[in-house]
Every structure is written in C-alpha cells, then in structure tokens.
Motif scaffolding. Structure first.
Motif, PDB file in Angstrom:
ATOM      1  N   GLN A  69       0.735  -1.138   0.128  1.00 49.49           N
ATOM      2  CA  GLN A  69       0.069   0.041   0.085  1.00 49.49           C
ATOM      3  C   GLN A  69       0.978   1.399   0.080  1.00 49.49           C
ATOM      4  O   GLN A  69       0.280   2.354   0.073  1.00 49.49           O
ATOM      5  CB  GLN A  69      -0.940   0.138   1.192  1.00 49.49           C
ATOM      6  CG  GLN A  69      -1.930  -1.136   1.032  1.00 49.49           C
ATOM      7  CD  GLN A  69      -2.556  -1.265   2.438  1.00 49.49           C
ATOM      8  OE1 GLN A  69      -2.106  -1.680   3.350  1.00 49.49           O
ATOM      9  NE2 GLN A  69      -3.844  -0.629   2.509  1.00 49.49           N
ATOM     10  N   PHE A  70       2.193   1.049  -0.222  1.00 53.28           N
ATOM     11  CA  PHE A  70       3.066   2.356   0.177  1.00 53.28           C
ATOM     12  C   PHE A  70       3.366   2.527  -1.428  1.00 53.28           C
ATOM     13  O   PHE A  70       4.206   1.814  -2.046  1.00 53.28           O
ATOM     14  CB  PHE A  70       4.390   2.080   0.817  1.00 53.28           C
ATOM     15  CG  PHE A  70       5.063   3.232   1.293  1.00 53.28           C
ATOM     16  CD1 PHE A  70       4.563   4.055   2.231  1.00 53.28           C
ATOM     17  CD2 PHE A  70       6.197   3.515   0.454  1.00 53.28           C
ATOM     18  CE1 PHE A  70       5.549   5.297   2.258  1.00 53.28           C
ATOM     19  CE2 PHE A  70       7.088   4.576   0.769  1.00 53.28           C
ATOM     20  CZ  PHE A  70       6.663   5.346   1.680  1.00 53.28           C
ATOM     21  N   PRO A 103       9.793  14.941   8.157  1.00 58.52           N
ATOM     22  CA  PRO A 103       8.772  15.745   8.761  1.00 58.52           C
ATOM     23  C   PRO A 103       7.547  14.704   8.681  1.00 58.52           C
ATOM     24  O   PRO A 103       7.240  13.682   7.931  1.00 58.52           O
ATOM     25  CB  PRO A 103       8.721  16.868   7.793  1.00 58.52           C
ATOM     26  CG  PRO A 103       9.292  16.374   6.278  1.00 58.52           C
ATOM     27  CD  PRO A 103      10.256  15.451   6.690  1.00 58.52           C
ATOM     28  N   LYS A 108       6.661   7.416   7.376  1.00 60.30           N
ATOM     29  CA  LYS A 108       7.445   6.835   8.300  1.00 60.30           C
ATOM     30  C   LYS A 108       6.903   5.615   9.055  1.00 60.30           C
ATOM     31  O   LYS A 108       7.367   4.496   9.580  1.00 60.30           O
ATOM     32  CB  LYS A 108       8.223   7.836   9.405  1.00 60.30           C
ATOM     33  CG  LYS A 108       9.126   8.795   8.689  1.00 60.30           C
ATOM     34  CD  LYS A 108       9.562   9.727   9.732  1.00 60.30           C
ATOM     35  CE  LYS A 108       8.832  10.726  10.578  1.00 60.30           C
ATOM     36  NZ  LYS A 108       7.766  11.556  10.008  1.00 60.30           N
ATOM     37  N   ARG A 234      -0.592  13.581   3.869  1.00 63.87           N
ATOM     38  CA  ARG A 234      -1.745  13.637   4.316  1.00 63.87           C
ATOM     39  C   ARG A 234      -2.359  14.970   3.667  1.00 63.87           C
ATOM     40  O   ARG A 234      -3.371  15.347   3.725  1.00 63.87           O
ATOM     41  CB  ARG A 234      -1.762  14.048   5.829  1.00 63.87           C
ATOM     42  CG  ARG A 234      -1.438  12.679   6.534  1.00 63.87           C
ATOM     43  CD  ARG A 234      -1.455  12.997   8.044  1.00 63.87           C
ATOM     44  NE  ARG A 234      -1.120  11.994   8.935  1.00 63.87           N
ATOM     45  CZ  ARG A 234      -0.081  11.850   9.589  1.00 63.87           C
ATOM     46  NH1 ARG A 234       1.060  12.859   9.467  1.00 63.87           N
ATOM     47  NH2 ARG A 234       0.303  10.736  10.205  1.00 63.87           N
TER      48      ARG A 234
HETATM   49  P1  ADP Z   1       4.692   9.915   9.492  1.00 59.59           P
HETATM   50  O1  ADP Z   1       4.712   8.729  10.110  1.00 59.59           O
HETATM   51  O2  ADP Z   1       5.835  10.261   8.461  1.00 59.59           O
HETATM   52  O3  ADP Z   1       4.074  11.211  10.014  1.00 59.59           O
HETATM   53  P2  ADP Z   1       2.383   8.110   8.326  1.00 59.59           P
HETATM   54  O4  ADP Z   1       3.304   6.877   7.921  1.00 59.59           O
HETATM   55  O5  ADP Z   1       1.594   8.240   9.471  1.00 59.59           O
HETATM   56  O6  ADP Z   1       3.523   9.545   8.310  1.00 59.59           O
HETATM   57  O7  ADP Z   1       1.673   8.436   6.911  1.00 59.59           O
HETATM   58  C1  ADP Z   1       0.627   9.228   6.918  1.00 59.59           C
HETATM   59  C2  ADP Z   1      -0.505   8.784   6.233  1.00 59.59           C
HETATM   60  O8  ADP Z   1      -0.272   8.591   4.907  1.00 59.59           O
HETATM   61  C3  ADP Z   1      -0.769   7.210   6.563  1.00 59.59           C
HETATM   62  O9  ADP Z   1      -2.316   6.850   6.372  1.00 59.59           O
HETATM   63  C4  ADP Z   1       0.001   6.638   5.380  1.00 59.59           C
HETATM   64  O10 ADP Z   1      -0.541   5.302   5.299  1.00 59.59           O
HETATM   65  C5  ADP Z   1      -0.195   7.394   4.225  1.00 59.59           C
HETATM   66  N1  ADP Z   1       1.200   7.403   3.457  1.00 59.59           N
HETATM   67  C6  ADP Z   1       2.217   8.228   3.546  1.00 59.59           C
HETATM   68  N2  ADP Z   1       3.203   8.012   2.898  1.00 59.59           N
HETATM   69  C7  ADP Z   1       2.608   7.172   1.768  1.00 59.59           C
HETATM   70  C8  ADP Z   1       2.965   6.682   0.334  1.00 59.59           C
HETATM   71  N3  ADP Z   1       4.238   6.906   0.218  1.00 59.59           N
HETATM   72  N4  ADP Z   1       2.042   6.077  -0.056  1.00 59.59           N
HETATM   73  C9  ADP Z   1       0.836   5.746   0.477  1.00 59.59           C
HETATM   74  N5  ADP Z   1       0.299   6.062   1.722  1.00 59.59           N
HETATM   75  C10 ADP Z   1       1.196   6.658   2.269  1.00 59.59           C
END
Ligand code: ADP
Ligand code: MG
Length: 263
Positions: A69-70, A103, A108, A234
């Motif tokens: 999903q990434f 950020p 992450k 986001r």
């Molecule tokens: P961080 O920990 O860096 O603040 P998150 O991992 O919590 O960011 O990501 C925020 C939201 O965006 C989550 O719902 C995550 O699944 C989604 N997200 C972030 N980067 C990606 C990406 N490259 N592809 C798909 N979803 C992402």
C-alpha cells in the motif's frame, strides 16, 4: 465423548470441524490417510492464524498498512529494495536496524508498521511503542525492579518499533532509557526508530552527547538511516489551501496535528 477428548487435547479447531470432515469423508469415499491429513492440516492452519492475530494485537500498531500500500514513487529517497531487504528474517536474526527521519506525513510510521506486519507473518513478535509513551511509563515507575522488568520485556521483543523519537522535548532520564534499550538489543534483535530530528540533533534531544554518540554507534553498526523529504501525504493536493487564505476544516485538523507532533 469425542468433544471431551478434543477439549482435553486442546484441539479446538478439530472440535469445531470434525463432524463436517466425517460427513465429507464418507460422501467422497476419502482414504483414512487423506481424512487424517485434512483434519490435522485444518488444526495447524487455524493455530497459525490465531497466532498471527494474537501477535498483531500484542504489537499495538496504531493502524495496519502493508508495503504493497506504500507508493514508493512519492519518496524516491526511500529505496524499495532496501526496505524489502528489511522484510526478511535477517532483520531480526542479525540485530539490524532502520532509522527513518523526516517531517510529518512522509510515511515513516506506515513503513515501520509494514515491516512489523511482515515480521509477524514470518513468526516473530513485534512491539510498537511511541517514544514519549515509553518515557512516561519509565519515568512514572519509581521502583527499580519495575523499570528493570520494563527494560527486560523490551529486550525480548524480536522487532521493536519506537515511533516519534524526539518529537517532544524528552525528559532527562530518556537518554539512559534509550541507551539501555538499544544496547540490550544490539546484535540480538531488530529495531526501527522514526524521528523528525536528524541524528545530529539527537545529542541535544538526549541531553548528553557522548550517550547519544554511543547509542547511534550501536544503532548504525548494522543499520541504515533514511532522510525522507517532500510534501506530507496527508496534505497532498491541498497545497492551494496552504497558500490561499481559506483553509478547509480538514486542513485545519491536519495542521493542528502537525503542530502537536512537531512540538
Ligand atoms: P509519518 O509517520 O511520516 O508522519 P505516516 O506513515 O503516518 O507518516 O503517513 C500518514 C498517512 O499517509 C498514513 O495513512 C499513510 O498510510 C499514508 N502515506 C504516507 N506516505 C505514503 C505513501 N508513500 N504511499 C501511500 N500512503 C502513504
Ligand atoms: Mg508517524
């Protein structure tokens, strides 16, 4: 009678399905060997699934996302192959580590959870903790026995994920806590840390530069660090609100979230 025996033997799945298997066997004229094999496989399968469910619960992930999903194209600095390499047994066996710095909204937590889910599927136990929550628990324990027990329980986890390291100013005791956690795990099991502060500023964050150096030294010996950059996932596509003067209600929520997280 049958049910009692199966209960005594703790064969819960067989107890549920044996009657169906008996019916199926007589209908299909199944051989004794196939019947027994089918029944036992069913039990083994159910146990595996239950174990995964139990481990997912114990891990305390804030959300469940997989690496499929990434979207790697959004974070070219995060090499797909390196992350996929973290998804095998050596990550735990060789005591490897991964540090993700960037950020808010750069994925992450998502990446760390997806490595965690993979490790659970491979049969390991995983624990996800927020750095601040861990410090609060530790500092709140006045009894050294309780503190030692907490440290021991963290040392035993196959993969420990420490999220949001350094987001808030850390207590003075945080340095010795994290140093202890990392040195207990050094060359024994896997660790992932996410942070919004570069390694360079960890010394200040931990109020002790030699302690921070020793910690980073152990962490990086079998580890890798990635600096993530770019727009928050986001906030993607909402840039116009950041520039304009009519922010949406949704954006307001996201912004206050960022402010809390970056301290
Ligand atoms: P961080 O920990 O860096 O603040 P998150 O991992 O919590 O960011 O990501 C925020 C939201 O965006 C989550 O719902 C995550 O699944 C989604 N997200 C972030 N980067 C990606 C990406 N490259 N592809 C798909 N979803 C992402
Ligand atoms: Mg996060």
């Amino acid at each position: 009678m049958m049910e009692e025996l199966l209960t005594q033997l703790k064969l819960a799945r067989i107890r549920e399905v044996y009657q169906d298997w008996i019916d199926k066997a007589s209908k299909e004229e199944m051989s004794y060997a196939d019947f027994l094999h089918g029944l036992l496989s069913d039990e083994v399968c159910a146990r595996g699934e239950n174990q995964i469910k139990r481990r997912m619960k114990q891990a305390c992930f804030p959300f469940e996302k997989t690496i499929e999903q990434f979207d790697f194209s959004l974070r070219p600095e995060l090499k797909r192959q390196v992350i996929l390499n973290c998804m095998d047994e050596t990550f735990v066996h060789k005591g490897r580590s991964l540090v993700l710095i960037g950020p808010p909204g750069t994925g992450k937590t998502h990446v760390s959870i997806s490595v965690g889910i993979k490790m659970i599927q491979l049969g390991y136990n995983v624990k996800f903790v927020m750095a601040q929550g861990l410090i609060n628990d530790y500092v709140g324990m006045k009894d050294t026995g309780d503190r030692q027990e907490l440290l021991n329980s963290l040392a035993r986890v196959d993969l420990l994920i420490i999220d949001e390291f350094g987001y808030l100013p850390h207590d003075k005791e945080a340095g010795s806590l994290f140093y202890q956690v990392i040195s207990d795990r050094y060359e024994k099991n896997g660790t992932i840390i996410t942070s919004n502060k570069s390694l360079r500023s960890w010394a200040e964050m931990l109020h002790d530069s030699s302690l921070a150096t020793a910690l980073i030294d152990r962490l990086m010996h079998h580890g890798e660090v990635f600096y993530l950059s770019g727009e928050s996932y986001r906030l993607r596509g909402k840039k116009k609100y950041l520039e304009g003067d009519t922010p949406s209600a949704e954006l307001n929520l996201e912004m206050s979230d960022c402010q809390v997280k970056t301290g």
